[in-house]
Design an enzyme around this catalytic site. Structure first.
Site, PDB file in Angstrom:
ATOM      1  N   TYR A   1       0.792  -1.219   0.000  1.00  0.00           N
ATOM      2  CA  TYR A   1       0.000   0.000   0.000  1.00  0.00           C
ATOM      3  C   TYR A   1       0.831   1.278   0.000  1.00  0.00           C
ATOM      4  CZ  TYR A   1      -3.672  -3.352   0.962  1.00  0.00           C
ATOM      5  OH  TYR A   1      -4.521  -4.418   0.871  1.00  0.00           O
TER       6      TYR A   1
ATOM      7  N   PRO B   1     -11.201  -0.025  -2.977  1.00  0.00           N
ATOM      8  CA  PRO B   1     -12.430  -0.683  -3.419  1.00  0.00           C
ATOM      9  C   PRO B   1     -13.661   0.195  -3.185  1.00  0.00           C
ATOM     10  CG  PRO B   1     -11.158  -2.055  -1.891  1.00  0.00           C
ATOM     11  CD  PRO B   1     -10.658  -0.659  -1.781  1.00  0.00           C
TER      12      PRO B   1
ATOM     13  N   HIS C   1      -7.570   1.487   1.073  1.00  0.00           N
ATOM     14  CA  HIS C   1      -7.357   0.084   1.419  1.00  0.00           C
ATOM     15  C   HIS C   1      -6.277  -0.169   2.472  1.00  0.00           C
ATOM     16  CE1 HIS C   1      -7.792  -4.126   1.020  1.00  0.00           C
ATOM     17  NE2 HIS C   1      -8.024  -4.191  -0.263  1.00  0.00           N
TER      18      HIS C   1
ATOM     19  N   SER D   1     -11.941 -11.761  -5.086  1.00  0.00           N
ATOM     20  CA  SER D   1     -12.182 -11.735  -3.661  1.00  0.00           C
ATOM     21  C   SER D   1     -13.655 -11.993  -3.365  1.00  0.00           C
ATOM     22  CB  SER D   1     -11.790 -10.376  -3.091  1.00  0.00           C
ATOM     23  OG  SER D   1     -11.902 -10.395  -1.691  1.00  0.00           O
TER      24      SER D   1
END
Length: 580
Positions: free
Chosen positions: A82, A95, A318, A508
């Site tokens: 990240y 997301p 995220h 996912s």
């Protein structure tokens, strides 16, 4: 407190045995590279694993690190996955979640729903603050709850080489306000009374109306669009922006806020069948600089998005958290918004919410223009399709004694194989929350068996969840080499390693009680992002691809996936049940 006791009782993330990981790595490569390449990689693996060799030395380093730290992986993972990732967070990392369409059609309804939603989040926050959040379990084992303590009052800060995260949830100066954005204008809204009680829906509604009525101009500079840029460019623009005292105070107010509420302008009307896909794009990027992309601060961990036409959802940064804690919060809010209002509020006059001012210099204006151009290219490039598969839901595979997740993963493999004639590296995130500070590892759904397919339908790969997967271990060995300042082992410079890490299918499962679906962009230029929520009698899918890649197409993938699911049901229904 309670939480600390619970956390300390959790096991530490194990460092898997070296030989096991290397064997599994070779197995994982078999279905995705040629025999010749595989033989070459096997030589490199054998060199790496020799007694007294590089592999053993790095493994010992990892084991030492595991003894010294709460979790040998978590800091490294946060940085590499990240904070050091330089592509924009929009599309590439953050997301979105599409919530069911609400039944309001005007500003009044929009603000009433927003007020109720804010109250719902604050209700959840009380459980976090009082440490009364029920501990979650998976297969009878308690899970790490740390991520819940990271999602409120936190924000990402851009840096020239690596970003950082600030968290104002703890300590004496706890945040008491949220940020509300409307027509690209930011407001600081206090959500607690002087006695510490949260504002009620009625009070919040009045405050939101004040905000609405003082932000009617639609010609404001979309300062939030700066947060959509490449992280290095944004870091430069950020430092530039903060030179001004007023700007700095405004930015700090956004960063310190508990979360953000974006009151969006309505999007152009579209037909029912593409409506959900349009909303997914809206949640991921805001639709472009002409629409709502400036009505965001994408570095904020949680942004709830509510549009005038009833479309709503959220987008989250995220780095602090995976999907499941976000969805648990969402489920709580959705349930909360359905409750009737109990108390009529005392109508003490409330202070005017504070408008956050920005001084836009010519230089900042240029930064905004560049960010707009880059964002609009990204918006044009993202192809996202929400597919609601109505033929059956998770109850069908369950009735056949098959895990719904394994069933859907196999359907994805089948769809991909039929489209491209070969298998690809497939990433499915698996929770490591059985371990202290655990995040995720990878379930590699592509196996020699998944090509031979039906045998594997009964035994999906569950080693990831037990901390026995290979991806984070291999990453750890590579980062250990970098930390020890030794040359990077050839194993990691091999083309096969690059192929293994090039996930054409990034997937996912994010199950929720609410009939929602999470969505994210592909992780490689020629890949797909596939997220799904299996409900009892239907399955929500969000499929993304890039238009700039001629080989990928989200609608085509959706079509093949639907066919694969139906064919697999046929196959199961036509197979006589064994008597076991």
């Amino acid at each position: 407190g309670r939480v600390l006791l619970h956390q300390e009782a959790l096991p530490s993330l194990p460092v898997p045995p070296l030989q096991q990981t290397l064997d599994r790595y070779l197995q994982a490569l078999q279905p995705i590279i040629s025999e010749e390449e595989w033989n070459h990689t096997q030589e490199l693996v054998n060199e790496f694993r020799r007694p007294g060799g590089v592999g053993e030395r790095l493994q010992k380093g990892l084991e030492r690190r595991a003894k010294k730290t709460e979790n040998w992986l978590s800091d490294w993972w946060l940085k590499t996955a990240y904070l050091e990732y330089r592509l924009p967070v929009v599309v590439h990392s953050s997301p979105g979640v599409v919530l069911p369409k609400q039944d309001f059609l005007d500003r009044q309804g929009q603000l009433r729903f927003a007020a109720k939603l804010i109250e719902g989040v604050l209700d959840f926050k009380t459980m976090i603050d009082n440490e009364t959040l029920p501990v979650e379990y998976m297969g009878g084992k308690p899970l790490c709850m740390n991520q819940y303590y990271q999602i409120l009052s936190s924000c990402r800060i851009p840096g020239p080489k690596r970003d950082s995260i600030v968290n104002y949830a703890k300590g004496k100066k706890q945040s008491r306000h949220i940020t509300v954005v409307h027509n690209f204008q930011f407001f600081e809204l206090d959500v607690y009374n002087s006695d510490g009680s949260p504002l009620t829906t009625d009070q919040l509604f009045i405050q939101l109306e004040k905000i609405w009525n003082t932000s009617l101009q639609t010609n404001k500079e979309p300062i939030g669009i700066l947060t959509t840029n490449h992280r290095n460019s944004w870091a430069k623009a950020y430092n530039n922006l903060l030179k001004d005292k007023t700007n700095k105070e405004s930015v700090r107010a956004i960063e310190k806020s508990i979360f953000t509420v974006c009151l969006d302008a309505p999007m152009p009307r579209v037909s029912e069948d593409i409506y959900k896909s349009r909303v997914a794009a809206q949640m991921l990027h805001g639709g472009g600089s002409r629409w709502n992309s400036g009505n965001r601060w994408f570095d904020k961990t949680l942004q709830f998005i509510i549009a005038e036409d009833g479309s709503c959802g959220l987008v989250y940064e995220h780095a602090p958290s995976e999907g499941p804690p976000i969805v648990t919060l969402l489920d709580h809010i959705v349930e909360y918004t359905k409750k009737p209002e109990l108390i009529r509020s005392p109508m003490i006059p409330l202070p005017m919410p504070k408008k956050l001012r920005f001084n836009i210099t010519p230089e900042i204006k240029t930064d905004i223009e560049k960010a707009k151009q880059n964002l609009n290219i990204m918006v044009q490039d993202l192809d996202v399709k929400v597919m609601v598969f109505h033929q059956f839901g998770k109850n069908f595979p369950k009735s056949e004694k098959i895990s719904p997740d394994a069933f859907i993963q196999q359907a994805l493999q089948l769809a991909y194989y039929r489209m491209y004639g070969h298998a690809c590296a497939t990433y499915e995130s698996a929770s490591l929350r059985m371990f202290r500070l655990g995040r995720t590892d990878t379930i590699r759904s592509t196996s020699v068996d998944s090509l031979k397919f039906v045998q594997a339908m009964d035994k999906p790969d569950k080693s990831a969840i037990r901390g026995n997967a290979i991806d984070r271990h291999l990453l750890g060995l590579k980062l250990q080499a970098i930390e020890d300042l030794v040359s990077i082992p050839e194993l990691f410079m091999d083309t096969a390693y690059a192929v293994a890490m090039h996930f054409n299918l990034s997937t996912s499962q994010v199950p929720a009680k609410t009939d929602c679906v999470m969505c994210f962009g592909p992780v490689v230029p020629d890949g797909y992002g596939v997220c799904y929520n299996p409900m009892a009698e239907h399955i929500n899918f969000a499929i993304s691809a890039f238009n700039s890649c001629a080989e990928t197409n989200a609608a085509r993938m959706a079509h093949y996936l639907e066919k694969a699911l139906l064919d697999m049901r046929m196959l199961l229904q036509s197979t006589p049940k064994s008597k076991l």
